[in-house]
Design a protein around this motif. Sequence first.
Motif, PDB file in Angstrom:
ATOM      1  N   ASP A 206     115.033 -46.010   7.376  1.00  0.00           N
ATOM      2  CA  ASP A 206     114.081 -46.815   6.612  1.00  0.00           C
ATOM      3  C   ASP A 206     113.212 -47.685   7.513  1.00  0.00           C
ATOM      4  OD1 ASP A 206     115.141 -45.811   4.259  1.00  0.00           O
ATOM      5  OD2 ASP A 206     116.712 -47.353   4.222  1.00  0.00           O
ATOM      6  N   ASP A 207     113.501 -47.724   8.806  1.00  0.00           N
ATOM      7  CA  ASP A 207     112.794 -48.596   9.739  1.00  0.00           C
ATOM      8  C   ASP A 207     111.448 -47.977  10.109  1.00  0.00           C
ATOM      9  OD1 ASP A 207     112.140 -50.543  11.486  1.00  0.00           O
ATOM     10  OD2 ASP A 207     113.504 -49.886  13.082  1.00  0.00           O
ATOM     11  N   ASP A 208     110.347 -48.639   9.726  1.00  0.00           N
ATOM     12  CA  ASP A 208     108.999 -48.142  10.014  1.00  0.00           C
ATOM     13  C   ASP A 208     108.859 -46.704   9.543  1.00  0.00           C
ATOM     14  OD1 ASP A 208     106.621 -47.108  11.051  1.00  0.00           O
ATOM     15  OD2 ASP A 208     106.689 -48.454  12.753  1.00  0.00           O
ATOM     16  N   ALA A 209     108.447 -46.534   8.332  1.00  0.00           N
ATOM     17  CA  ALA A 209     108.328 -45.181   7.764  1.00  0.00           C
ATOM     18  C   ALA A 209     107.184 -44.440   8.444  1.00  0.00           C
ATOM     19  CB  ALA A 209     108.112 -45.267   6.263  1.00  0.00           C
ATOM     20  N   GLY A 210     107.370 -44.170   9.710  1.00  0.00           N
ATOM     21  CA  GLY A 210     106.355 -43.487  10.504  1.00  0.00           C
ATOM     22  C   GLY A 210     106.272 -42.024  10.132  1.00  0.00           C
ATOM     23  N   PRO A 211     105.320 -41.317  10.731  1.00  0.00           N
ATOM     24  CA  PRO A 211     105.101 -39.923  10.348  1.00  0.00           C
ATOM     25  C   PRO A 211     106.131 -38.984  10.948  1.00  0.00           C
ATOM     26  CG  PRO A 211     103.650 -40.518  12.144  1.00  0.00           C
ATOM     27  CD  PRO A 211     104.389 -41.769  11.770  1.00  0.00           C
ATOM     28  N   GLN A 212     106.224 -37.831  10.362  1.00  0.00           N
ATOM     29  CA  GLN A 212     107.078 -36.770  10.870  1.00  0.00           C
ATOM     30  C   GLN A 212     106.210 -35.718  11.541  1.00  0.00           C
ATOM     31  OE1 GLN A 212     110.782 -35.639   8.830  1.00  0.00           O
ATOM     32  NE2 GLN A 212     109.773 -33.694   8.434  1.00  0.00           N
ATOM     33  N   ILE A 213     106.640 -35.245  12.703  1.00  0.00           N
ATOM     34  CA  ILE A 213     105.877 -34.265  13.456  1.00  0.00           C
ATOM     35  C   ILE A 213     106.025 -32.894  12.814  1.00  0.00           C
ATOM     36  CG2 ILE A 213     105.599 -33.197  15.735  1.00  0.00           C
ATOM     37  CD1 ILE A 213     107.059 -35.715  16.841  1.00  0.00           C
ATOM     38  N   GLU A 214     104.899 -32.225  12.603  1.00  0.00           N
ATOM     39  CA  GLU A 214     104.918 -30.880  12.036  1.00  0.00           C
ATOM     40  C   GLU A 214     104.063 -29.959  12.911  1.00  0.00           C
ATOM     41  OE1 GLU A 214     106.778 -29.842   9.703  1.00  0.00           O
ATOM     42  OE2 GLU A 214     107.513 -31.781   8.977  1.00  0.00           O
ATOM     43  N   PRO A 215     104.685 -29.098  13.707  1.00  0.00           N
ATOM     44  CA  PRO A 215     103.890 -28.177  14.517  1.00  0.00           C
ATOM     45  C   PRO A 215     103.285 -27.076  13.645  1.00  0.00           C
ATOM     46  CG  PRO A 215     106.218 -27.696  14.776  1.00  0.00           C
ATOM     47  CD  PRO A 215     106.123 -28.926  13.910  1.00  0.00           C
ATOM     48  N   GLY A 216     101.981 -26.908  13.731  1.00  0.00           N
ATOM     49  CA  GLY A 216     101.348 -25.856  12.955  1.00  0.00           C
ATOM     50  C   GLY A 216     101.502 -24.491  13.583  1.00  0.00           C
ATOM     51  N   TRP A 217     101.856 -24.472  14.874  1.00  0.00           N
ATOM     52  CA  TRP A 217     102.047 -23.199  15.579  1.00  0.00           C
ATOM     53  C   TRP A 217     103.119 -23.384  16.643  1.00  0.00           C
ATOM     54  CZ3 TRP A 217     101.589 -21.874  20.779  1.00  0.00           C
ATOM     55  CH2 TRP A 217     101.678 -20.496  21.059  1.00  0.00           C
ATOM     56  N   LEU A 218     104.027 -22.414  16.731  1.00  0.00           N
ATOM     57  CA  LEU A 218     105.039 -22.341  17.786  1.00  0.00           C
ATOM     58  C   LEU A 218     105.064 -20.915  18.318  1.00  0.00           C
ATOM     59  CD1 LEU A 218     108.077 -24.224  16.174  1.00  0.00           C
ATOM     60  CD2 LEU A 218     106.618 -25.090  18.017  1.00  0.00           C
ATOM     61  N   PRO A 219     105.293 -20.718  19.619  1.00  0.00           N
ATOM     62  CA  PRO A 219     105.485 -19.354  20.105  1.00  0.00           C
ATOM     63  C   PRO A 219     106.699 -18.720  19.439  1.00  0.00           C
ATOM     64  CG  PRO A 219     105.178 -20.895  21.936  1.00  0.00           C
ATOM     65  CD  PRO A 219     105.384 -21.718  20.692  1.00  0.00           C
ATOM     66  N   GLU A 220     106.648 -17.422  19.215  1.00  0.00           N
ATOM     67  CA  GLU A 220     107.775 -16.704  18.633  1.00  0.00           C
ATOM     68  C   GLU A 220     109.049 -16.991  19.431  1.00  0.00           C
ATOM     69  OE1 GLU A 220     108.113 -14.786  15.939  1.00  0.00           O
ATOM     70  OE2 GLU A 220     106.052 -15.187  15.327  1.00  0.00           O
ATOM     71  N   GLY A 221     110.147 -17.210  18.729  1.00  0.00           N
ATOM     72  CA  GLY A 221     111.426 -17.469  19.390  1.00  0.00           C
ATOM     73  C   GLY A 221     111.767 -18.934  19.516  1.00  0.00           C
ATOM     74  N   PHE A 222     110.777 -19.830  19.391  1.00  0.00           N
ATOM     75  CA  PHE A 222     111.042 -21.267  19.472  1.00  0.00           C
ATOM     76  C   PHE A 222     111.451 -21.804  18.102  1.00  0.00           C
ATOM     77  CE2 PHE A 222     108.861 -20.992  23.470  1.00  0.00           C
ATOM     78  CZ  PHE A 222     109.353 -22.053  24.213  1.00  0.00           C
ATOM     79  N   ALA A 223     112.398 -22.720  18.097  1.00  0.00           N
ATOM     80  CA  ALA A 223     112.849 -23.364  16.866  1.00  0.00           C
ATOM     81  C   ALA A 223     113.225 -24.804  17.189  1.00  0.00           C
ATOM     82  CB  ALA A 223     114.061 -22.631  16.273  1.00  0.00           C
ATOM     83  N   MET A 224     113.198 -25.659  16.176  1.00  0.00           N
ATOM     84  CA  MET A 224     113.535 -27.058  16.414  1.00  0.00           C
ATOM     85  C   MET A 224     115.014 -27.202  16.740  1.00  0.00           C
ATOM     86  SD  MET A 224     112.837 -30.455  14.086  1.00  0.00           S
ATOM     87  CE  MET A 224     114.165 -30.121  12.937  1.00  0.00           C
ATOM     88  N   ALA A 225     115.306 -27.994  17.769  1.00  0.00           N
ATOM     89  CA  ALA A 225     116.692 -28.233  18.192  1.00  0.00           C
ATOM     90  C   ALA A 225     117.182 -29.602  17.753  1.00  0.00           C
ATOM     91  CB  ALA A 225     116.811 -28.086  19.705  1.00  0.00           C
ATOM     92  N   THR A 226     116.358 -30.638  17.930  1.00  0.00           N
ATOM     93  CA  THR A 226     116.778 -32.001  17.566  1.00  0.00           C
ATOM     94  C   THR A 226     115.575 -32.817  17.111  1.00  0.00           C
ATOM     95  OG1 THR A 226     116.460 -32.875  19.814  1.00  0.00           O
ATOM     96  CG2 THR A 226     118.656 -32.032  19.263  1.00  0.00           C
ATOM     97  N   ARG A 227     115.869 -33.871  16.348  1.00  0.00           N
ATOM     98  CA  ARG A 227     114.892 -34.918  16.031  1.00  0.00           C
ATOM     99  C   ARG A 227     115.498 -36.261  16.401  1.00  0.00           C
ATOM    100  NH1 ARG A 227     110.308 -33.817  13.052  1.00  0.00           N
ATOM    101  NH2 ARG A 227     110.343 -31.986  11.676  1.00  0.00           N
ATOM    102  N   ASP A 228     114.665 -37.191  16.847  1.00  0.00           N
ATOM    103  CA  ASP A 228     115.119 -38.540  17.191  1.00  0.00           C
ATOM    104  C   ASP A 228     114.058 -39.549  16.788  1.00  0.00           C
ATOM    105  OD1 ASP A 228     117.717 -38.653  18.496  1.00  0.00           O
ATOM    106  OD2 ASP A 228     116.835 -37.431  20.069  1.00  0.00           O
TER     107      ASP A 228
END
Length: 314
Positions: A206-228
């Motif tokens: 709830d601390d500073d409801a900042g934006p969430q990163i959304e990649p519009g393009w990723l190379p094939e094979g890449f996937a999100m591993a972590t968020r911080d």
Amino acid sequence: MAVLAAMLPAAKAAEGEPPAARELLADMAAAYQQHSFSGRFIYMRAGRVSTLALERAVIDGQVYERVSRLQGPAHEVIRNNGRTVSVHPDDSSTLLSSSDGIASFRFNDREDIPEQYAARLGGAGRVAGRPAWRLRLEPRDGYRYGYRLWLDQKSHLVLKSEVLNGRNGALERVEFLSLNLNPGLERKHFALPEDAGKAWSAASEDDDAGPQIEPGWLPEGFAMATRDHHRIQGRTGVLHSATYSDGLATFTLFVEPASSAKPDGNLRRKGPTVVLARPLRQARRSFVTTLVGEVPADTARRVLKHVSLEARGD
């Protein structure tokens, strides 16, 4: 950067039979998640050579690591139960993002290497006095680097790795000089400084409801591993980050209020690592998004070009 296929591949190696390249890759990824070990290694990047010591332990399923610089000013990076801390020469410390790797030979926690790499076994070699299998990973597209690996025949740990550009030149090299597979490490070997992370505190959801990163393009094979997301002393707002990996290559996207950073639009490169930032707006607020990672410059530019910021909960 699978569960290690217990003893069968190691037994084959002991008998002198090279395993299949993909089988060896699966064992490599799993070996790094299961083995405790220590050793000394050299790290070469951008014309500079460093000598370091590594201690790594897997205790009750948790990973602990300590990397110590052996020449020049004392510096350590310690990973303890999910927290990664950089200890500086003046004994001050900084809490790093949980997505920060300790060294570039630390491959990721995926169970496979994507089909965007062609894996080729190159025969036997020798590193740190130990028999090794030589392995080449060639990218099938231009969005990632290639790799040359030397894997210990007994443990399947990486004894040497090189990150290659498109001309097969080594942008970075990590090579063990010694390896101990029975280091006898305990949790106390990885104790964190008392002031660890005071300048960088975890932010609540709830601390500073900042934006969430959304990649519009990723190379094939890449996937999100972590968020911080963290709050840094002396800087405005919360630093949000998301890390993406294809099992070998990794990059992280950071977003923070524009008042905390002023991008100049220039791409910076050190060995295989690139840094590129651009301004973005979301809900009438100004932010800066930065990409840091081991991908070619054109990949970094394309990923960052298509990044958008979404309000949390959208």
